[in-house]
Write a protein that holds these residues in place. Sequence first.
Motif, PDB file in Angstrom:
ATOM      1  N   ILE A 106     105.397  -4.486  42.640  1.00 41.87           N
ATOM      2  CA  ILE A 106     106.746  -4.045  42.991  1.00 41.87           C
ATOM      3  C   ILE A 106     106.862  -2.527  42.901  1.00 41.87           C
ATOM      4  O   ILE A 106     107.658  -1.909  43.618  1.00 41.87           O
ATOM      5  CB  ILE A 106     107.800  -4.754  42.108  1.00 41.87           C
ATOM      6  CG1 ILE A 106     109.135  -4.853  42.870  1.00 41.87           C
ATOM      7  CG2 ILE A 106     107.981  -4.073  40.748  1.00 41.87           C
ATOM      8  CD1 ILE A 106     110.108  -5.847  42.279  1.00 41.87           C
ATOM      9  N   SER A 107     106.040  -1.904  42.067  1.00 42.96           N
ATOM     10  CA  SER A 107     106.014  -0.440  42.004  1.00 42.96           C
ATOM     11  C   SER A 107     105.491   0.141  43.310  1.00 42.96           C
ATOM     12  O   SER A 107     105.908   1.230  43.735  1.00 42.96           O
ATOM     13  CB  SER A 107     105.150   0.018  40.832  1.00 42.96           C
ATOM     14  OG  SER A 107     105.685  -0.430  39.607  1.00 42.96           O
ATOM     15  N   ASP A 108     104.579  -0.559  43.947  1.00 46.27           N
ATOM     16  CA  ASP A 108     104.088  -0.150  45.266  1.00 46.27           C
ATOM     17  C   ASP A 108     105.232  -0.126  46.267  1.00 46.27           C
ATOM     18  O   ASP A 108     105.368   0.815  47.069  1.00 46.27           O
ATOM     19  CB  ASP A 108     102.991  -1.123  45.698  1.00 46.27           C
ATOM     20  CG  ASP A 108     102.271  -0.686  46.976  1.00 46.27           C
ATOM     21  OD1 ASP A 108     102.243   0.522  47.258  1.00 46.27           O
ATOM     22  OD2 ASP A 108     101.725  -1.563  47.669  1.00 46.27           O
ATOM     23  N   ASP A 109     106.090  -1.147  46.230  1.00 46.67           N
ATOM     24  CA  ASP A 109     107.254  -1.180  47.134  1.00 46.67           C
ATOM     25  C   ASP A 109     108.187  -0.006  46.869  1.00 46.67           C
ATOM     26  O   ASP A 109     108.677   0.635  47.805  1.00 46.67           O
ATOM     27  CB  ASP A 109     108.021  -2.493  46.956  1.00 46.67           C
ATOM     28  CG  ASP A 109     107.306  -3.690  47.553  1.00 46.67           C
ATOM     29  OD1 ASP A 109     106.553  -3.495  48.524  1.00 46.67           O
ATOM     30  OD2 ASP A 109     107.490  -4.810  47.047  1.00 46.67           O
ATOM     31  N   TYR A 125     117.247   4.254  40.798  1.00 43.93           N
ATOM     32  CA  TYR A 125     118.036   3.045  41.048  1.00 43.93           C
ATOM     33  C   TYR A 125     117.133   1.816  41.153  1.00 43.93           C
ATOM     34  O   TYR A 125     117.421   0.760  40.554  1.00 43.93           O
ATOM     35  CB  TYR A 125     118.850   3.209  42.334  1.00 43.93           C
ATOM     36  CG  TYR A 125     119.493   1.928  42.818  1.00 43.93           C
ATOM     37  CD1 TYR A 125     120.706   1.491  42.296  1.00 43.93           C
ATOM     38  CD2 TYR A 125     118.864   1.141  43.792  1.00 43.93           C
ATOM     39  CE1 TYR A 125     121.293   0.300  42.732  1.00 43.93           C
ATOM     40  CE2 TYR A 125     119.441  -0.041  44.232  1.00 43.93           C
ATOM     41  CZ  TYR A 125     120.645  -0.458  43.697  1.00 43.93           C
ATOM     42  OH  TYR A 125     121.214  -1.638  44.125  1.00 43.93           O
ATOM     43  N   LEU A 126     116.042   1.931  41.910  1.00 45.54           N
ATOM     44  CA  LEU A 126     115.174   0.773  42.121  1.00 45.54           C
ATOM     45  C   LEU A 126     114.439   0.379  40.840  1.00 45.54           C
ATOM     46  O   LEU A 126     114.257  -0.820  40.569  1.00 45.54           O
ATOM     47  CB  LEU A 126     114.181   1.065  43.250  1.00 45.54           C
ATOM     48  CG  LEU A 126     114.795   1.186  44.658  1.00 45.54           C
ATOM     49  CD1 LEU A 126     113.743   1.618  45.667  1.00 45.54           C
ATOM     50  CD2 LEU A 126     115.452  -0.124  45.094  1.00 45.54           C
ATOM     51  N   ILE A 127     114.023   1.357  40.049  1.00 45.98           N
ATOM     52  CA  ILE A 127     113.377   1.028  38.771  1.00 45.98           C
ATOM     53  C   ILE A 127     114.350   0.280  37.866  1.00 45.98           C
ATOM     54  O   ILE A 127     113.998  -0.747  37.264  1.00 45.98           O
ATOM     55  CB  ILE A 127     112.860   2.303  38.079  1.00 45.98           C
ATOM     56  CG1 ILE A 127     111.637   2.853  38.827  1.00 45.98           C
ATOM     57  CG2 ILE A 127     112.490   2.016  36.620  1.00 45.98           C
ATOM     58  CD1 ILE A 127     111.126   4.175  38.283  1.00 45.98           C
ATOM     59  N   ALA A 151     119.954  -5.261  45.229  1.00 45.35           N
ATOM     60  CA  ALA A 151     118.932  -4.228  45.407  1.00 45.35           C
ATOM     61  C   ALA A 151     117.826  -4.728  46.335  1.00 45.35           C
ATOM     62  O   ALA A 151     117.267  -3.958  47.119  1.00 45.35           O
ATOM     63  CB  ALA A 151     118.353  -3.815  44.061  1.00 45.35           C
ATOM     64  N   GLN A 152     117.500  -6.018  46.253  1.00 48.44           N
ATOM     65  CA  GLN A 152     116.510  -6.600  47.167  1.00 48.44           C
ATOM     66  C   GLN A 152     116.979  -6.472  48.607  1.00 48.44           C
ATOM     67  O   GLN A 152     116.198  -6.108  49.500  1.00 48.44           O
ATOM     68  CB  GLN A 152     116.285  -8.073  46.823  1.00 48.44           C
ATOM     69  CG  GLN A 152     115.321  -8.800  47.746  1.00 48.44           C
ATOM     70  CD  GLN A 152     113.899  -8.304  47.613  1.00 48.44           C
ATOM     71  OE1 GLN A 152     113.407  -8.111  46.510  1.00 48.44           O
ATOM     72  NE2 GLN A 152     113.238  -8.083  48.737  1.00 48.44           N
TER      73      GLN A 152
END
Length: 404
Positions: free
Chosen positions: A210-213, A271-273, A309-310
């Motif tokens: 998910i960090s790659d995304d 935000y995403l983290i 967020a998704q």
Amino acid sequence: MPVGMAAPRMAYACDPDRSRGRLVDEPPSKTRSPFRRDCDRVIHSTAFRRLKHKTQVFVFHEGDHYRTRLSHTLEVAQIARALARQLGLDEDLTETLALAHDLGHPPFGHAGERALDACLRAHGGFDHNAQTLRVVTSLEHRYPGFDGLNLTWESLEGIVKHNGPLTDRCGKPVGRYRDHGVPLGISEYDRTWNLELWSYASLEAQVAAISDDIAYDAHDIDDGLRAGLFTVDDLNVMPLTAGMIADIAKRYPALDDDRRGAELVRELISYLIEAVFSESRRRLDAARPQSVQDVRNHGSVLIAFRPEAQDAEQMIKIFLKQRMYRHPRVMRVMGEAESILFDLFARYQQSPHDLPPEWLRRDGEGADSQTDRARRIGNFIAGMTDRLAITEHQRLFESTPDLR
């Protein structure tokens, strides 16, 4: 827990003291855990250094400030370690998987992968995850006692399964592998050492994925802005980024466009983290896994974005696909890059002695079947940097695309 403090190691984290070990037994390190040792081996590998001159979106000579596979990989590792620290996971294993996740990518990004997959279609195709596994299990030649890096089972599992199971418990391919089967490099290795392709990977592997995304979304926006493929205001078509842009305008009304873009990217990453941390914490609290095996057997991912967020993250991917990856300028360059790899593959098949000596079949290795030769050529091309692919094409052909 104060922001920035590491959570204590949780029961569901991978424990280096309980690793399933390495295929080739080695004495333990006196100073490093098994997972730290894996991470160091990835960093010191030849394949890792080559990422410096492999395309992310823009070919290396288009500008010094665009991401390469190496800079992207380092950004993924930074995000992954931040999440692992907050969730009480093993940071060394998480970093290993983040740093290794793109080792199998060929030159010229996804265009190179498409070209090699077409060239190898009659010989099992090409999959960059399978190629990463080949790199770390056979193609690196640095150690006297084995080929590859002899990584731990947990690292190999994470490389192969970070995006989820490849089969069901009966061995039937699932998900993206349902139509064409498990990639050859993975299925062959799994017969040597069972990676339990039916189960989910560790939380450390899920965090790396998910960090790659997150890195892709934020930093491809940054590179797209730098390249002039779109403007900051073009991002107002998405509610999430529109809100961030409006907030930045209130706080910094006179900010220039370069800094507006940089501030937007910074806020998007944060935000995403946070969206991953809060949703993952909620799922873990509900599932209450007591071991890494509980994670593998859970039946669904435990590291994920919050639903809103998704949705926002998918909108970013759609925007980037339309405005960046399919931009006429990018499509033209990538089309020419594909033609370079098609030319090289065909030339090496026709004239194998144009390959470097170390890539030729050695005496005593048996017959050189069409598939063996094709896979060997594919491995050589996949390991090339953009620069080497262009140089090889210039050496073997009268005319080479400029890729600008």
